[in-house]
Design a protein around this motif. Structure first.
Motif, PDB file in Angstrom:
ATOM      1  N   PHE A 104      -3.481  -4.373  -4.984  1.00 16.01           N
ATOM      2  CA  PHE A 104      -3.746  -3.075  -4.375  1.00 16.01           C
ATOM      3  C   PHE A 104      -3.796  -2.042  -5.492  1.00 16.01           C
ATOM      4  O   PHE A 104      -2.772  -1.562  -5.972  1.00 16.01           O
ATOM      5  N   ASP A 105      -5.014  -1.709  -5.908  1.00 11.58           N
ATOM      6  CA  ASP A 105      -5.210  -0.793  -7.025  1.00 11.58           C
ATOM      7  C   ASP A 105      -6.278   0.235  -6.668  1.00 11.58           C
ATOM      8  O   ASP A 105      -6.753   0.291  -5.533  1.00 11.58           O
ATOM      9  N   GLN A 106      -6.653   1.044  -7.645  1.00  8.11           N
ATOM     10  CA  GLN A 106      -7.608   2.111  -7.399  1.00  8.11           C
ATOM     11  C   GLN A 106      -8.944   1.570  -6.915  1.00  8.11           C
ATOM     12  O   GLN A 106      -9.591   2.150  -6.033  1.00  8.11           O
ATOM     13  N   PHE A 110       2.039   2.014  -3.421  1.00  7.91           N
ATOM     14  CA  PHE A 110       0.981   2.450  -4.333  1.00  7.91           C
ATOM     15  C   PHE A 110       0.746   3.954  -4.204  1.00  7.91           C
ATOM     16  O   PHE A 110       0.540   4.654  -5.199  1.00  7.91           O
ATOM     17  N   PHE A 111       0.795   4.470  -2.995  1.00  7.13           N
ATOM     18  CA  PHE A 111       0.493   5.882  -2.771  1.00  7.13           C
ATOM     19  C   PHE A 111       1.717   6.789  -2.924  1.00  7.13           C
ATOM     20  O   PHE A 111       1.561   8.013  -3.025  1.00  7.13           O
ATOM     21  N   PRO A 117       0.801  -1.224   0.000  1.00  7.65           N
ATOM     22  CA  PRO A 117       0.000   0.000   0.000  1.00  7.65           C
ATOM     23  C   PRO A 117       0.836   1.277   0.000  1.00  7.65           C
ATOM     24  O   PRO A 117       0.526   2.230  -0.725  1.00  7.65           O
ATOM     25  N   ARG A 118       1.901   1.317   0.800  1.00  8.21           N
ATOM     26  CA  ARG A 118       2.701   2.542   0.848  1.00  8.21           C
ATOM     27  C   ARG A 118       3.379   2.814  -0.485  1.00  8.21           C
ATOM     28  O   ARG A 118       3.604   3.970  -0.855  1.00  8.21           O
ATOM     29  N   THR A 144      -8.682   0.641  -3.215  1.00 10.12           N
ATOM     30  CA  THR A 144      -8.600   1.809  -2.329  1.00 10.12           C
ATOM     31  C   THR A 144      -9.945   2.520  -2.208  1.00 10.12           C
ATOM     32  O   THR A 144     -10.183   3.233  -1.227  1.00 10.12           O
ATOM     33  N   HIS A 199     -11.301   2.560   2.454  1.00 10.58           N
ATOM     34  CA  HIS A 199     -11.203   3.884   1.826  1.00 10.58           C
ATOM     35  C   HIS A 199     -10.814   4.944   2.854  1.00 10.58           C
ATOM     36  O   HIS A 199     -11.409   5.047   3.918  1.00 10.58           O
ATOM     37  N   ARG A 200      -9.776   5.694   2.492  1.00  6.76           N
ATOM     38  CA  ARG A 200      -9.234   6.745   3.371  1.00  6.76           C
ATOM     39  C   ARG A 200      -8.901   6.221   4.773  1.00  6.76           C
ATOM     40  O   ARG A 200      -9.000   6.934   5.763  1.00  6.76           O
ATOM     41  N   ARG A 201      -8.511   4.933   4.838  1.00  4.46           N
ATOM     42  CA  ARG A 201      -8.110   4.296   6.090  1.00  4.46           C
ATOM     43  C   ARG A 201      -9.199   4.437   7.149  1.00  4.46           C
ATOM     44  O   ARG A 201      -8.943   4.643   8.331  1.00  4.46           O
TER      45      ARG A 201
END
Length: 318
Positions: A95-97, A63-64, A60-61, A100, A131-133
């Motif tokens: 881990f894609d759009q 990806f962002f 995840p880190r 997320t 979404h948005r953690r």
């Protein structure tokens, strides 16, 4: 027990009999990760359920992040570590759009319950998801009451009073503190891969190397190192010297290359899998004025590596 690897959010239930699962990135499978996996395996055995993991690729880190993000282990190494830990099902989600954008509540219903039929969910204390953690341990506890699973938070593992984390291991490796990193990992740091053909320049300079391309994997370390090499499934016991980087003197490349020279070795390693254990950093990469200067430095690196590995320096002509 064979590990089964799955990638998709959608699909049939992977554990119809129910599962005990851990969720996380699990980069490096350090002692903290191993504690969670051990708990999952033991609980699954006690309850007759499938021991399982939900993880993510890319991390995840990464990806962002707009910059390349170093990682401690590749997909293959992660899967091998899960197998050794007794995990039966690994759902390594893309881990894609789309992922997320999935709400934490939908993730629980669709993935944790629908895909994994979880009866117990084990995570780290600071685990966030969705979404948005928007999801956390408290949400898992609340939803678990209605959906038939219990949530459990594993406290962080500490070594010499220090919290074990992937980011801390990466920092120690980047600083060349391999012994300290190994204590947090529970084993020495190793990069492995298949030996590929290169330009064979090292052979002409008297230092034939086994070349491993890292492709898109970003290493937390770069430079010249004293190493021990394992061939195939053997232990990392063969002494050598290695460079990991971009070869600035002879051929700047876009992706890092791991080149390992095995001391006093004769044989063909092409196509074989090797593991390279990093023992001590000798220096950073440098760009030299020609091959003569490079060869002279390689000679110095060999002497330094042999000494770092406890070998008799008399074996090398000054």
């Amino acid at each position: 027990m064979t590990l089964r690897l799955h990638r998709d959010v959608d699909g049939p239930c992977l554990a119809p009999e129910g599962s005990v699962i851990a969720i996380g990135a699990f980069d490096g499978l350090h002692l903290g990760h191993q504690a969670i996996l051990s708990e999952v395996r033991q609980r699954a055995e006690a309850r007759g359920l499938a021991p399982a993991v939900i993880s993510f690729e890319p991390l995840p880190r990464a990806f962002f992040s707009k910059e390349p993000v170093p990682r401690l282990s590749g997909v293959r190494e992660k899967a091998e570590g899960m197998t050794a830990a007794g995990i039966r099902e690994l759902l390594s989600l893309r881990f894609d759009q789309a992922l997320t954008a999935m709400s934490a509540e939908d993730f629980v219903r669709k993935v944790i319950v629908g895909r994994m039929a979880a009866r117990e969910v084990w995570v780290g204390e600071d685990f966030r998801f969705g979404h948005r953690r928007g999801g956390d341990f408290a949400l898992l506890q609340t939803m678990g009451v209605d959906l038939g699973f219990t949530a459990h938070a594993v406290p962080p593992v500490r070594v010499d009073g220090e919290r074990v984390s992937s980011s801390r291991v990466r920092t120690l490796l980047a600083e060349g503190r391999f012994g300290e990193a190994a204590r947090l990992l529970g084993r020495p740091f190793v990069i492995d891969g298949h030996v590929e053909h290169g330009q064979q320049l090292g052979r002409t300079l008297g230092y034939p190397t086994a070349n491993v391309h890292l492709s898109e994997r970003v290493s937390p370390i770069h430079g010249i190192f004293a190493v021990r090499i394992g061939i195939g499934d053997g232990p990392c016991s063969w002494p050598g010297v290695a460079s990991l980087g971009y070869r600035p003197t002879v051929n700047e490349v876009r992706e890092p290359l791991l080149e390992a020279h095995l001391f006093d070795f004769s044989g063909d390693l092409y196509g074989q899998r090797i593991g390279v254990e990093f023992v001590r950093k000798l220096r950073d990469e440098e760009k030299f004025d020609g091959l003569d200067a490079l060869t002279a430095q390689m000679r110095k690196d060999e002497i330094a590596a042999r000494q770092a590995l406890g070998m008799n320096p008399i074996l090398v002509d000054a």
